[in-house]
Design an enzyme around this catalytic site. Structure first.
Site, PDB file in Angstrom:
ATOM      1  N   LYS A 196       0.849  -1.246  -0.096  1.00 29.27           N
ATOM      2  CA  LYS A 196      -0.056   0.024  -0.007  1.00 29.27           C
ATOM      3  C   LYS A 196       0.999   1.354  -0.016  1.00 29.27           C
ATOM      4  O   LYS A 196       1.676   1.291   0.779  1.00 29.27           O
ATOM      5  CB  LYS A 196      -1.013   0.005   1.283  1.00 29.27           C
ATOM      6  CG  LYS A 196      -1.769   1.380   1.189  1.00 29.27           C
ATOM      7  CD  LYS A 196      -2.625   1.187   2.633  1.00 29.27           C
ATOM      8  CE  LYS A 196      -3.382   2.439   2.704  1.00 29.27           C
ATOM      9  NZ  LYS A 196      -4.603   2.421   3.568  1.00 29.27           N
ATOM     10  N   ARG A 206     -10.485  10.225   1.774  1.00 30.00           N
ATOM     11  CA  ARG A 206     -10.529  11.092   2.973  1.00 30.00           C
ATOM     12  C   ARG A 206     -11.552  12.008   3.099  1.00 30.00           C
ATOM     13  O   ARG A 206     -11.930  12.431   4.176  1.00 30.00           O
ATOM     14  CB  ARG A 206      -9.062  11.518   3.168  1.00 30.00           C
ATOM     15  CG  ARG A 206      -8.061  10.322   3.211  1.00 30.00           C
ATOM     16  CD  ARG A 206      -6.496  10.913   3.203  1.00 30.00           C
ATOM     17  NE  ARG A 206      -5.623   9.811   3.153  1.00 30.00           N
ATOM     18  CZ  ARG A 206      -4.312  10.018   2.723  1.00 30.00           C
ATOM     19  NH1 ARG A 206      -3.781  11.257   2.827  1.00 30.00           N
ATOM     20  NH2 ARG A 206      -3.588   8.872   2.876  1.00 30.00           N
ATOM     21  N   LYS A 218       1.528  10.129   5.662  1.00 27.19           N
ATOM     22  CA  LYS A 218       1.537   8.696   5.843  1.00 27.19           C
ATOM     23  C   LYS A 218       2.783   7.970   5.626  1.00 27.19           C
ATOM     24  O   LYS A 218       2.724   6.739   5.587  1.00 27.19           O
ATOM     25  CB  LYS A 218       0.342   7.963   5.518  1.00 27.19           C
ATOM     26  CG  LYS A 218      -0.930   8.458   6.062  1.00 27.19           C
ATOM     27  CD  LYS A 218      -2.377   7.701   5.829  1.00 27.19           C
ATOM     28  CE  LYS A 218      -3.541   8.344   6.363  1.00 27.19           C
ATOM     29  NZ  LYS A 218      -4.733   7.338   6.304  1.00 27.19           N
ATOM     30  N   GLU A 234       7.455  -6.887   1.635  1.00 25.74           N
ATOM     31  CA  GLU A 234       6.378  -6.864   2.410  1.00 25.74           C
ATOM     32  C   GLU A 234       5.309  -8.138   1.975  1.00 25.74           C
ATOM     33  O   GLU A 234       4.743  -8.863   2.935  1.00 25.74           O
ATOM     34  CB  GLU A 234       5.407  -5.846   1.822  1.00 25.74           C
ATOM     35  CG  GLU A 234       5.947  -4.468   2.201  1.00 25.74           C
ATOM     36  CD  GLU A 234       5.551  -4.051   3.665  1.00 25.74           C
ATOM     37  OE1 GLU A 234       5.026  -5.068   4.652  1.00 25.74           O
ATOM     38  OE2 GLU A 234       6.142  -3.066   4.321  1.00 25.74           O
ATOM     39  N   LYS A 249      -2.202  -1.472  -3.943  1.00 26.73           N
ATOM     40  CA  LYS A 249      -3.166  -0.379  -3.772  1.00 26.73           C
ATOM     41  C   LYS A 249      -2.298   1.112  -4.132  1.00 26.73           C
ATOM     42  O   LYS A 249      -1.279   1.117  -3.135  1.00 26.73           O
ATOM     43  CB  LYS A 249      -3.735  -0.369  -2.404  1.00 26.73           C
ATOM     44  CG  LYS A 249      -4.734   0.804  -2.275  1.00 26.73           C
ATOM     45  CD  LYS A 249      -5.279   0.788  -0.984  1.00 26.73           C
ATOM     46  CE  LYS A 249      -6.094   1.979  -0.722  1.00 26.73           C
ATOM     47  NZ  LYS A 249      -6.398   2.350   0.612  1.00 26.73           N
ATOM     48  N   SER A 275     -10.082   5.822  -4.831  1.00 19.93           N
ATOM     49  CA  SER A 275     -10.993   6.742  -4.919  1.00 19.93           C
ATOM     50  C   SER A 275     -10.568   7.799  -6.081  1.00 19.93           C
ATOM     51  O   SER A 275     -11.287   8.568  -6.793  1.00 19.93           O
ATOM     52  CB  SER A 275     -11.137   7.660  -3.772  1.00 19.93           C
ATOM     53  OG  SER A 275      -9.995   7.784  -3.225  1.00 19.93           O
ATOM     54  N   TYR A 314     -15.098   1.016  -7.087  1.00 18.42           N
ATOM     55  CA  TYR A 314     -16.255   1.882  -6.937  1.00 18.42           C
ATOM     56  C   TYR A 314     -17.204   1.767  -8.027  1.00 18.42           C
ATOM     57  O   TYR A 314     -18.019   2.053  -7.896  1.00 18.42           O
ATOM     58  CB  TYR A 314     -15.973   3.435  -6.662  1.00 18.42           C
ATOM     59  CG  TYR A 314     -15.183   3.507  -5.217  1.00 18.42           C
ATOM     60  CD1 TYR A 314     -15.757   3.491  -4.095  1.00 18.42           C
ATOM     61  CD2 TYR A 314     -13.688   3.496  -5.407  1.00 18.42           C
ATOM     62  CE1 TYR A 314     -14.944   3.517  -2.918  1.00 18.42           C
ATOM     63  CE2 TYR A 314     -13.084   3.765  -4.100  1.00 18.42           C
ATOM     64  CZ  TYR A 314     -13.384   3.806  -3.127  1.00 18.42           C
ATOM     65  OH  TYR A 314     -12.935   3.749  -2.117  1.00 18.42           O
TER      66      TYR A 314
HETATM   67  C1  PBG Z   1      -7.371   3.622   5.346  1.00 13.08           C
HETATM   68  C2  PBG Z   1      -7.701   3.565   4.007  1.00 13.08           C
HETATM   69  C3  PBG Z   1      -7.396   4.331   3.004  1.00 13.08           C
HETATM   70  C4  PBG Z   1      -7.943   3.758   1.878  1.00 13.08           C
HETATM   71  C5  PBG Z   1      -8.486   2.502   2.172  1.00 13.08           C
HETATM   72  N1  PBG Z   1      -8.337   2.237   3.592  1.00 13.08           N
HETATM   73  C6  PBG Z   1      -6.869   5.634   3.141  1.00 13.08           C
HETATM   74  C7  PBG Z   1      -5.684   6.051   3.390  1.00 13.08           C
HETATM   75  O1  PBG Z   1      -4.771   5.070   3.781  1.00 13.08           O
HETATM   76  O2  PBG Z   1      -5.205   7.297   3.616  1.00 13.08           O
HETATM   77  C8  PBG Z   1      -8.081   4.496   0.585  1.00 13.08           C
HETATM   78  C9  PBG Z   1      -9.121   4.030  -0.455  1.00 13.08           C
HETATM   79  C10 PBG Z   1      -9.282   4.948  -1.399  1.00 13.08           C
HETATM   80  O3  PBG Z   1      -8.689   5.866  -1.877  1.00 13.08           O
HETATM   81  O4  PBG Z   1     -10.534   4.551  -2.434  1.00 13.08           O
HETATM   82  N2  PBG Z   1      -6.333   2.951   5.937  1.00 13.08           N
END
Ligand code: PBG
Length: 325
Positions: A196, A206, A218, A234, A249, A275, A314
């Site tokens: 990720k 968010r 992050k 990982e 992701k 997203s 989505y």
């Molecule tokens: C939270 C999480 C996130 C997403 C899925 N789980 C956001 C982040 O890590 O800041 C993002 C999903 C998306 O953008 O569609 N840990």
């Protein structure tokens, strides 16, 4: 006439030939539908994700009924938590009467065959908007993992099928596996967010959950977009710790990582069309600049071609409908 012994176009000369030799295809059972839920009443539009909504209980049930009818068999829940319930330790995440466990139980009651997934991370619950507990501006690893275990157990007790830790803390897969097994939840699977990335493509998500970090970014826990090789490290850890499935992701901008992970594991691989990927396609489509249906199906096919078995998107419901038509 050119003297050509090889003419690859012969294999593309009709729809029937093209369909007969297609290497990759899409079907609704590959999709996992992410759903935003809230404790309020009614549905709330999400500004940066036109077509996606925060759903209350009734709207969630309606949405899942529609998705089920279209052939979708898996959903993952993301809660928007009331500001008043957010704390620095995020303890609302393991409240057995909380929003997520309540809705997990409800979904499993109505659709025992539906695969219900839950996200395991603290960001929706944490007053700092980080996936872990913050102390003096640092994200604590081991203390966070303890809370994540509580969260995973809370979801397991509610009947979840698969927990998906998205926090990127070290050692969380093994700890969650232990916690689940010690309470007899040996049948609950772990889909680990393995690779990720610290991505700007999560912006609209968010907004949807009002979960942006209150300070910093992050980057001390999510991966550097510059790195592909690191995903193998990982992957090795998550496999060793007992992950049942692994995830990459975002998806579209990281097709090389999906391919790399695919070639280095026998586990099922999932990819998350996040997203920001959704928002870009939607915005261009709304401007009439691209053909939404064709672009969506091509983007999903590309993710499958790269090596993903499962896709969180989505667009799951529209895609399922377009595939039927
Ligand atoms: C939270 C999480 C996130 C997403 C899925 N789980 C956001 C982040 O890590 O800041 C993002 C999903 C998306 O953008 O569609 N840990």
């Amino acid at each position: 006439m050119l003297d050509l012994p090889y003419r690859p176009r012969r294999n593309r000369k009709s729809p029937a030939i093209r369909a007969a030799i297609a290497e990759t295809w899409l079907a609704p059972q590959h999709f996992i539908l992410p759903l935003f839920v809230h404790a309020g009443t009614g549905i709330e539009p999400i500004g940066s994700m036109p077509g996606c909504f925060r759903l209350d209980r009734a709207a969630l049930l309606q949405e899942v009924a529609g998705a089920w009818a279209e052939g979708i068999r898996a959903v993952i829940l993301f809660p928007k938590i009331d500001e008043a319930l957010k704390t620095s330790d995020g303890r609302e995440c393991f409240n057995p009467k909380g929003l997520v466990p309540t809705l997990i139980a409800e979904l499993k009651r109505q659709w025992p065959e539906l695969i219900v997934l839950s996200d395991v991370a603290l960001d929706p619950y944490n007053s700092d908007g980080h996936d872990g507990i913050v102390q003096d501006g640092k994200i604590l690893n081991d203390e966070t993992v303890e809370v994540l275990c509580q969260q995973a157990l809370c979801h397991a007790r509610a009947g979840v099928d698969i927990v998906a830790p998205s926090d990127m803390m070290d050692g969380r897969v093994a700890a969650i596996r232990d916690a689940l097994d010690s309470e007899g939840f040996t049948g609950v699977s772990i889909l680990s967010y393995t690779a990720k990335y610290a991505s700007a493509f999560y912006g609209p998500f968010r907004d949807a959950l009002d979960s942006a970090p209150k300070f910093g970014d992050k980057k001390t826990y999510q991966m550097d977009p510059a790195n592909a090789r690191e995903s193998l490290r990982e992957l090795a850890l998550d496999e060793g710790e007992g992950a049942d499935m692994v995830m990459v992701k975002p998806a579209g901008p990281y097709l090389d990582v999906i391919r790399l992970v695919r070639e280095n594991t026998t586990l099922p691989v999932a990819a998350y069309q996040v997203s920001g990927e959704y928002a870009m396609i939607k915005a261009a489509a709304q401007n009439g600049w691209i053909d939404e249906k064709r672009v969506v199906l091509e983007s999903l096919l590309a993710i499958r071609r790269a090596g993903a078995d499962l896709i969180l998107t989505y667009y799951a419901r529209p895609a399922a409908r377009w595939l039927q038509a």
